[in-house]
Design a protein around this motif. Structure first.
Motif, PDB file in Angstrom:
ATOM      1  N   VAL A 123      42.217  44.237  53.697  1.00  0.00           N
ATOM      2  CA  VAL A 123      42.588  45.533  53.110  1.00  0.00           C
ATOM      3  C   VAL A 123      43.125  45.301  51.700  1.00  0.00           C
ATOM      4  N   GLU A 124      42.476  45.940  50.718  1.00  0.00           N
ATOM      5  CA  GLU A 124      42.877  45.758  49.322  1.00  0.00           C
ATOM      6  C   GLU A 124      43.689  46.955  48.827  1.00  0.00           C
ATOM      7  N   ASN A 125      44.770  46.686  48.132  1.00  0.00           N
ATOM      8  CA  ASN A 125      45.562  47.707  47.460  1.00  0.00           C
ATOM      9  C   ASN A 125      45.617  47.317  45.985  1.00  0.00           C
ATOM     10  N   HIS A 126      44.723  47.924  45.198  1.00  0.00           N
ATOM     11  CA  HIS A 126      44.611  47.513  43.798  1.00  0.00           C
ATOM     12  C   HIS A 126      45.834  47.895  42.981  1.00  0.00           C
ATOM     13  N   VAL A 127      46.491  48.989  43.358  1.00  0.00           N
ATOM     14  CA  VAL A 127      47.686  49.407  42.621  1.00  0.00           C
ATOM     15  C   VAL A 127      48.780  48.352  42.755  1.00  0.00           C
ATOM     16  N   ALA A 128      48.994  47.871  43.972  1.00  0.00           N
ATOM     17  CA  ALA A 128      50.032  46.864  44.228  1.00  0.00           C
ATOM     18  C   ALA A 128      49.525  45.444  44.016  1.00  0.00           C
ATOM     19  N   ARG A 129      48.226  45.303  43.692  1.00  0.00           N
ATOM     20  CA  ARG A 129      47.594  43.982  43.547  1.00  0.00           C
ATOM     21  C   ARG A 129      47.772  43.150  44.817  1.00  0.00           C
ATOM     22  N   ARG A 130      47.644  43.814  45.936  1.00  0.00           N
ATOM     23  CA  ARG A 130      47.910  43.167  47.219  1.00  0.00           C
ATOM     24  C   ARG A 130      46.662  43.168  48.088  1.00  0.00           C
ATOM     25  N   ASP A 174      48.232  37.950  40.771  1.00  0.00           N
ATOM     26  CA  ASP A 174      48.851  38.153  39.459  1.00  0.00           C
ATOM     27  C   ASP A 174      47.978  39.012  38.545  1.00  0.00           C
ATOM     28  N   LYS A 175      46.836  39.458  39.056  1.00  0.00           N
ATOM     29  CA  LYS A 175      45.972  40.375  38.328  1.00  0.00           C
ATOM     30  C   LYS A 175      45.125  41.136  39.344  1.00  0.00           C
ATOM     31  N   ILE A 176      44.464  42.166  38.897  1.00  0.00           N
ATOM     32  CA  ILE A 176      43.623  42.963  39.792  1.00  0.00           C
ATOM     33  C   ILE A 176      42.318  42.216  40.036  1.00  0.00           C
ATOM     34  N   VAL A 177      41.949  42.082  41.295  1.00  0.00           N
ATOM     35  CA  VAL A 177      40.718  41.393  41.659  1.00  0.00           C
ATOM     36  C   VAL A 177      39.953  42.198  42.698  1.00  0.00           C
ATOM     37  N   GLU A 178      38.670  41.906  42.803  1.00  0.00           N
ATOM     38  CA  GLU A 178      37.881  42.380  43.925  1.00  0.00           C
ATOM     39  C   GLU A 178      37.674  41.196  44.861  1.00  0.00           C
ATOM     40  N   LEU A 266      47.347  50.577  36.504  1.00  0.00           N
ATOM     41  CA  LEU A 266      46.078  50.242  37.154  1.00  0.00           C
ATOM     42  C   LEU A 266      44.922  50.461  36.186  1.00  0.00           C
ATOM     43  N   ALA A 267      44.904  51.605  35.525  1.00  0.00           N
ATOM     44  CA  ALA A 267      43.834  51.903  34.579  1.00  0.00           C
ATOM     45  C   ALA A 267      43.843  50.933  33.399  1.00  0.00           C
ATOM     46  N   ASN A 268      45.014  50.665  32.868  1.00  0.00           N
ATOM     47  CA  ASN A 268      45.102  49.789  31.694  1.00  0.00           C
ATOM     48  C   ASN A 268      44.742  48.351  32.021  1.00  0.00           C
ATOM     49  N   ASP A 269      45.210  47.851  33.160  1.00  0.00           N
ATOM     50  CA  ASP A 269      44.903  46.469  33.528  1.00  0.00           C
ATOM     51  C   ASP A 269      43.428  46.279  33.860  1.00  0.00           C
ATOM     52  N   LEU A 270      42.803  47.324  34.370  1.00  0.00           N
ATOM     53  CA  LEU A 270      41.370  47.262  34.655  1.00  0.00           C
ATOM     54  C   LEU A 270      40.523  47.425  33.395  1.00  0.00           C
ATOM     55  N   GLU A 271      41.182  47.766  32.283  1.00  0.00           N
ATOM     56  CA  GLU A 271      40.469  48.095  31.045  1.00  0.00           C
ATOM     57  C   GLU A 271      39.462  49.211  31.318  1.00  0.00           C
ATOM     58  N   ALA A 272      39.964  50.248  31.995  1.00  0.00           N
ATOM     59  CA  ALA A 272      39.105  51.344  32.429  1.00  0.00           C
ATOM     60  C   ALA A 272      38.480  52.060  31.235  1.00  0.00           C
ATOM     61  N   ILE A 337      51.453  59.635  32.204  1.00  0.00           N
ATOM     62  CA  ILE A 337      50.201  58.917  32.449  1.00  0.00           C
ATOM     63  C   ILE A 337      49.158  59.199  31.374  1.00  0.00           C
ATOM     64  N   ILE A 338      49.227  60.382  30.758  1.00  0.00           N
ATOM     65  CA  ILE A 338      48.287  60.684  29.676  1.00  0.00           C
ATOM     66  C   ILE A 338      48.688  59.923  28.420  1.00  0.00           C
ATOM     67  N   ARG A 339      49.950  59.959  28.099  1.00  0.00           N
ATOM     68  CA  ARG A 339      50.457  59.326  26.874  1.00  0.00           C
ATOM     69  C   ARG A 339      50.267  57.813  26.895  1.00  0.00           C
ATOM     70  N   ASN A 340      50.370  57.216  28.079  1.00  0.00           N
ATOM     71  CA  ASN A 340      50.338  55.756  28.161  1.00  0.00           C
ATOM     72  C   ASN A 340      48.984  55.178  28.573  1.00  0.00           C
ATOM     73  N   SER A 341      48.009  56.022  28.758  1.00  0.00           N
ATOM     74  CA  SER A 341      46.682  55.521  29.122  1.00  0.00           C
ATOM     75  C   SER A 341      45.940  55.039  27.878  1.00  0.00           C
ATOM     76  N   ILE A 342      45.411  53.831  27.960  1.00  0.00           N
ATOM     77  CA  ILE A 342      44.589  53.307  26.865  1.00  0.00           C
ATOM     78  C   ILE A 342      43.219  53.973  26.887  1.00  0.00           C
TER      79      ILE A 342
END
Length: 393
Positions: A123-130, A174-178, A266-272, A337-342
């Motif tokens: 079970v992957e939780n990308h937000v928690a990187r878990r 330590d980073k988002i992975v699949e 989550l969005a920023n680390d994924l370079e969404a 979330i709008i102001r800080n989204s890349i």
């Protein structure tokens, strides 16, 4: 009759005498074998106690690293012994080969009997990187008794817990992975892949509020439940499309409440490429208000495709899908979330909960599917715009 009884007695006596003689003859050998077996059990028990004494002082990652080092040393010794035997015998085939564990993936976990692809969950939780690995039949000593092997470079922690006859290996990365995983008879194998290497485009979809933060409330209806239902429908659309070129990640798919920072991180680390957040509006004192609004970052720099462009597409497609009243784009830089989204970000307010007529539509599964379809189409159209800009650039 007496003669038969005498013959039987004589045969039995001879057989019993032979058994006694044989027992006396083989007794020392039997005793040696029993003693050897007992000694083997004692050695195994001692080795297990020594292993426990070592591992109980270690963290989960340290246990994995220790196991991995032991296996690698065993493999190296077996290889050296094989080479020596080959020198002495003239060929490697003549040398006895010791069976050793081979590490072929970034992580591999030995499975207890009865655990396999049919009942082990990853079970992957990308937000928690878990990543939670749930293993049936794993007891409280699983982490000590079974081989948990791998590379800890991309991991922050490895924790183990057991309850109700099953155990959970919890990895924090330590980073988002699949996670790509497979099974064989004895092991679960895992590899951790970079999302950007797997997908050409990445989208993050956020269901507003959740958990103890219900959002807008009207009677027994909570904003958090409506936004979740719409996002789950968006997920179904992307799942059905099964387009591996586009990776879609969700801040929540249950009644949880990630922090605002976790959502946008989550969005920023994924370079969404795109970040869309789904909300339901409410305006006290005006029960007649209705329609779709979309927020964007009015202070973001103008680019070939920016947050305002994305918000406009979301507004147009959502109104078209719902047949709802088109209201307007709204300045949203004040929204965290709008102001800080890349990535270009849009916060879609699907309708107004304080309007009884619109609320009745918003809680209808059919209307929710239409809302999901509108956002889905907006995302696809925006991706197409980004692709066109990239090609022309």
């Amino acid at each position: 009759m007496e003669r038969k009884l005498a013959r039987f007695t004589a045969i039995f006596t001879c057989a019993f005498s032979l058994f006694i003689c044989a027992s006396i003859w083989f007794l020392p050998v039997l005793e040696e074998r029993i003693e050897a077996y007992s000694a083997s059990i004692r050695r195994d028990q001692l080795a297990r106690e020594e292993r426990y004494a070592i591992l109980e002082k270690m963290s989960g990652l340290e246990i994995m690293d220790y196991n991995t080092q032991q296996v690698q040393e065993q493999a190296q010794k077996a290889e050296e012994a094989e080479k020596e035997a080959a020198k002495g015998e003239g060929s490697a085939e003549s040398a006895p080969k010791e069976e050793v564990i081979v590490i072929t993936h970034q992580m591999q976990l030995e499975l207890p009997k009865g655990a396999d692809a049919s009942n082990v969950e990853v079970v992957e939780n990308h937000v928690a990187r878990r990543i939670d690995i749930r293993i049936p039949g794993a007891d409280e000593n699983y982490i000590y008794d079974y081989m948990v092997l791998g590379e800890s470079d991309d991991m922050e922690s490895l924790n183990y817990s057991s309850t109700g006859g099953s155990g959970t290996v919890a990895l924090t990365m330590d980073k988002i992975v699949e996670t790509d995983y497979s099974f064989d008879e004895d092991y679960l194998y895992l590899d951790f892949l970079s999302p950007r290497e797997q997908h050409d485009r990445i989208i993050v979809v956020d269901a507003g509020h959740g958990g103890g933060a219900p959002g807008a409330v009207s009677g027994t209806q909570y904003e958090k439940n409506i936004t979740l239902a719409i996002v789950q429908q968006i997920k179904a659309l992307f799942d059905d499309a099964d387009d591996s070129r586009i990776g879609v990640y969700y801040t929540r798919l249950d009644d949880s409440n990630p922090s605002l920072s976790e959502r946008v991180t989550l969005a920023n680390d994924l370079e969404a490429d795109l970040f869309v957040s789904v909300h339901i509006n409410s305006l006290k004192g005006n029960p007649g208000v209705e329609g779709v609004e979309v927020m964007y970052d009015e202070l973001a720099p103008d680019t070939a495709f920016d947050t305002k462009d994305f918000a406009q597409i979301c507004l147009d497609e959502e109104v078209a899908a719902l047949g709802a009243k088109k209201r307007r784009l709204i300045d949203g830089n004040k929204i965290y979330i709008i102001r800080n989204s890349i990535a270009p970000a849009a916060l879609v307010e699907v309708g107004f909960m304080n309007n009884p007529n619109e609320l009745a539509r918003l809680i209808d599964p059919g209307y929710q599917r239409k809302a999901a379809q509108g956002i889905y189409e907006a995302l696809l159209k925006s991706i197409a715009r980004l692709d066109k800009i990239q090609k022309s650039g």
